[in-house]
Design an enzyme around this catalytic site. Structure first.
Site, PDB file in Angstrom:
ATOM      1  N   SER A  59       0.854  -1.188   0.000  1.00  0.00           N
ATOM      2  CA  SER A  59       0.000   0.000   0.000  1.00  0.00           C
ATOM      3  C   SER A  59       0.889   1.237   0.000  1.00  0.00           C
ATOM      4  CB  SER A  59      -0.859   0.023   1.266  1.00  0.00           C
ATOM      5  OG  SER A  59      -1.473   1.291   1.426  1.00  0.00           O
ATOM      6  N   TYR A 111      -2.183  -1.920  10.428  1.00  0.00           N
ATOM      7  CA  TYR A 111      -2.259  -2.012   8.962  1.00  0.00           C
ATOM      8  C   TYR A 111      -1.007  -1.403   8.327  1.00  0.00           C
ATOM      9  CZ  TYR A 111      -4.127  -1.582   4.217  1.00  0.00           C
ATOM     10  OH  TYR A 111      -4.323  -1.686   2.862  1.00  0.00           O
TER      11      TYR A 111
HETATM   12  P1  NAD Z   1     -11.530  -6.154  -0.260  1.00  0.00           P
HETATM   13  O1  NAD Z   1     -11.950  -6.168   1.147  1.00  0.00           O
HETATM   14  O2  NAD Z   1     -12.530  -5.846  -1.325  1.00  0.00           O
HETATM   15  O3  NAD Z   1     -10.819  -7.536  -0.634  1.00  0.00           O
HETATM   16  C1  NAD Z   1     -10.030  -8.260   0.278  1.00  0.00           C
HETATM   17  C2  NAD Z   1     -10.329  -9.736   0.105  1.00  0.00           C
HETATM   18  O4  NAD Z   1      -9.471 -10.472   0.981  1.00  0.00           O
HETATM   19  C3  NAD Z   1     -11.781 -10.115   0.496  1.00  0.00           C
HETATM   20  O5  NAD Z   1     -12.359 -10.897  -0.521  1.00  0.00           O
HETATM   21  C4  NAD Z   1     -11.614 -10.901   1.778  1.00  0.00           C
HETATM   22  O6  NAD Z   1     -12.613 -11.884   1.968  1.00  0.00           O
HETATM   23  C5  NAD Z   1     -10.242 -11.508   1.574  1.00  0.00           C
HETATM   24  N1  NAD Z   1      -9.644 -11.956   2.831  1.00  0.00           N
HETATM   25  C6  NAD Z   1      -9.665 -11.343   4.035  1.00  0.00           C
HETATM   26  N2  NAD Z   1      -9.045 -12.099   4.946  1.00  0.00           N
HETATM   27  C7  NAD Z   1      -8.624 -13.221   4.314  1.00  0.00           C
HETATM   28  C8  NAD Z   1      -7.912 -14.389   4.715  1.00  0.00           C
HETATM   29  N3  NAD Z   1      -7.535 -14.563   5.977  1.00  0.00           N
HETATM   30  N4  NAD Z   1      -7.634 -15.330   3.783  1.00  0.00           N
HETATM   31  C9  NAD Z   1      -8.034 -15.168   2.502  1.00  0.00           C
HETATM   32  N5  NAD Z   1      -8.703 -14.106   2.065  1.00  0.00           N
HETATM   33  C10 NAD Z   1      -8.996 -13.129   2.952  1.00  0.00           C
HETATM   34  O7  NAD Z   1     -10.344  -5.093  -0.349  1.00  0.00           O
HETATM   35  P2  NAD Z   1      -9.369  -4.610  -1.523  1.00  0.00           P
HETATM   36  O8  NAD Z   1      -9.346  -3.144  -1.477  1.00  0.00           O
HETATM   37  O9  NAD Z   1      -9.643  -5.295  -2.800  1.00  0.00           O
HETATM   38  O10 NAD Z   1      -7.989  -5.115  -0.900  1.00  0.00           O
HETATM   39  C11 NAD Z   1      -7.096  -5.970  -1.535  1.00  0.00           C
HETATM   40  C12 NAD Z   1      -5.704  -5.657  -1.055  1.00  0.00           C
HETATM   41  O11 NAD Z   1      -5.369  -4.310  -1.417  1.00  0.00           O
HETATM   42  C13 NAD Z   1      -5.515  -5.757   0.458  1.00  0.00           C
HETATM   43  O12 NAD Z   1      -4.266  -6.364   0.733  1.00  0.00           O
HETATM   44  C14 NAD Z   1      -5.514  -4.308   0.886  1.00  0.00           C
HETATM   45  O13 NAD Z   1      -4.824  -4.119   2.075  1.00  0.00           O
HETATM   46  C15 NAD Z   1      -4.820  -3.655  -0.283  1.00  0.00           C
HETATM   47  N6  NAD Z   1      -5.010  -2.217  -0.430  1.00  0.00           N
HETATM   48  C16 NAD Z   1      -6.251  -1.669  -0.499  1.00  0.00           C
HETATM   49  C17 NAD Z   1      -6.373  -0.296  -0.592  1.00  0.00           C
HETATM   50  C18 NAD Z   1      -7.729   0.365  -0.644  1.00  0.00           C
HETATM   51  O14 NAD Z   1      -7.800   1.578  -0.554  1.00  0.00           O
HETATM   52  N7  NAD Z   1      -8.811  -0.375  -0.805  1.00  0.00           N
HETATM   53  C19 NAD Z   1      -5.252   0.526  -0.652  1.00  0.00           C
HETATM   54  C20 NAD Z   1      -4.000  -0.061  -0.597  1.00  0.00           C
HETATM   55  C21 NAD Z   1      -3.886  -1.431  -0.476  1.00  0.00           C
END
Ligand code: NAD
Length: 272
Positions: free
Chosen positions: A157, A171
């Site tokens: 991130s 986080y």
């Molecule tokens: P999201 O919540 O839509 O997707 C995350 C997915 O991970 C979900 O389907 C959830 O069920 C799954 N998950 C959670 N715990 C789990 C586990 N123990 N085992 C397997 N799967 C699991 O969120 P997103 O925004 O698509 O996030 C994806 C990645 O991007 C994450 O690593 C998040 O930290 C990162 N990220 C997101 C943002 C943002 O602004 N949304 C910014 C930077 C980084």
């Protein structure tokens, strides 16, 4: 004649991930789902791994409905046995593994500053966000070796590089760990035809962040720092992951691949 030429051109479109198998954790929603769809459209056979079985199966259905290849496997990335199993499942189902997208992650709603964050919130965040990437690599890298090489993408991130005023201590620490782990993995495996990159998204309009920035004030407080003046979309992360997964990035390894609307470049942003 012209129409036939166009048809041939269209059907012979270069597929950027043809003959490749990709394993995507967190593929039930957000970045993972969009990436699964895009990878499949680019010719990959996709294994979706998640704890949300309904969402994972829905991703697979969306892909199958387009006549493309995908399968779902339940895997909690914080559990070694689940990670070993998801990799074995990918190899058994599609013969080999070429792309590993360690993308699953959580942002806990009680994640705050160091003083008020519970140890349990810290542990849960670290177990999923950091140990999950470690387990993905522990079991995935031997599979990439067996395939003759491949690409690992770990979702970090922008908070791995910048401090945020809205505190989320566990986080932020977890994403710093993902970024530094990715660098070291890239160096260790560089001579094995295995590339490892960290994808560093900016703030996205996905459920994960919108649940955390749950008031208009919190949203505005984040938006004001983004030069583009808007949250990013999961689809925009999928495009970046596609580049890192494909052979087009054959000389790219060990990077912090920022896709962040300019947030890390900004000192002062224009008025919204
Ligand atoms: P999201 O919540 O839509 O997707 C995350 C997915 O991970 C979900 O389907 C959830 O069920 C799954 N998950 C959670 N715990 C789990 C586990 N123990 N085992 C397997 N799967 C699991 O969120 P997103 O925004 O698509 O996030 C994806 C990645 O991007 C994450 O690593 C998040 O930290 C990162 N990220 C997101 C943002 C943002 O602004 N949304 C910014 C930077 C980084």
């Amino acid at each position: 004649m012209l129409r036939r030429k166009l048809f041939v051109q269209l059907t012979e479109k270069h597929m950027r991930l043809q003959h490749k198998t990709a394993l995507i954790t967190g593929g039930s929603s957000g970045i993972g789902r969009e990436t699964a769809l895009l990878f499949a459209r680019e010719g990959a056979r996709v294994v979706v791994a998640d704890v949300d079985d309904a969402g994972g199966n829905e991703t697979v259905t969306l892909i199958s409905n387009e006549g493309l290849e995908a399968a779902y496997v339940h895997a909690d990335v914080s559990k070694a046995a689940d990670c070993e199993h998801m990799v074995a499942f990918a190899e058994k189902t599609y013969g080999a593994l070429h792309i590993l997208f360690n993308n699953a992650g959580i942002m806990h709603s009680n994640d705050d500053d160091a003083v008020s964050t519970e140890e349990s919130v810290w542990d849960l965040t670290m177990n999923i966000n950091v140990k999950g990437v470690f387990f993905g690599c522990k079991y995935g890298i031997p599979a990439l070796r067996r395939a003759g090489g491949g690409s690992v993408i770990n979702t970090a991130s922008f908070v791995a590089l910048l401090g945020a005023a809205t505190p989320q201590i566990a986080y932020t620490a977890s994403k710093g760990a993902v970024l530094s782990m990715s660098r070291e993995l890239a160096i260790i495996h560089a001579r094995e035809n295995i590339r490892v990159n960290a994808l560093c998204p900016g703030p996205l309009r996905t459920e994960l962040l919108m649940k955390f920035l749950n008031t208009e004030e919190k949203k505005q407080r984040r938006l004001v720092h983004i030069p583009m003046g808007r949250f990013g979309e999961a689809k925009e992360m999928a495009q970046a992951a596609l580049y890192l997964a494909s052979d087009e990035s054959s000389y790219v390894t060990g990077t912090e691949f920022l896709v962040d609307g300019g947030i890390t470049a900004a000192y002062v942003t224009p008025e919204l």
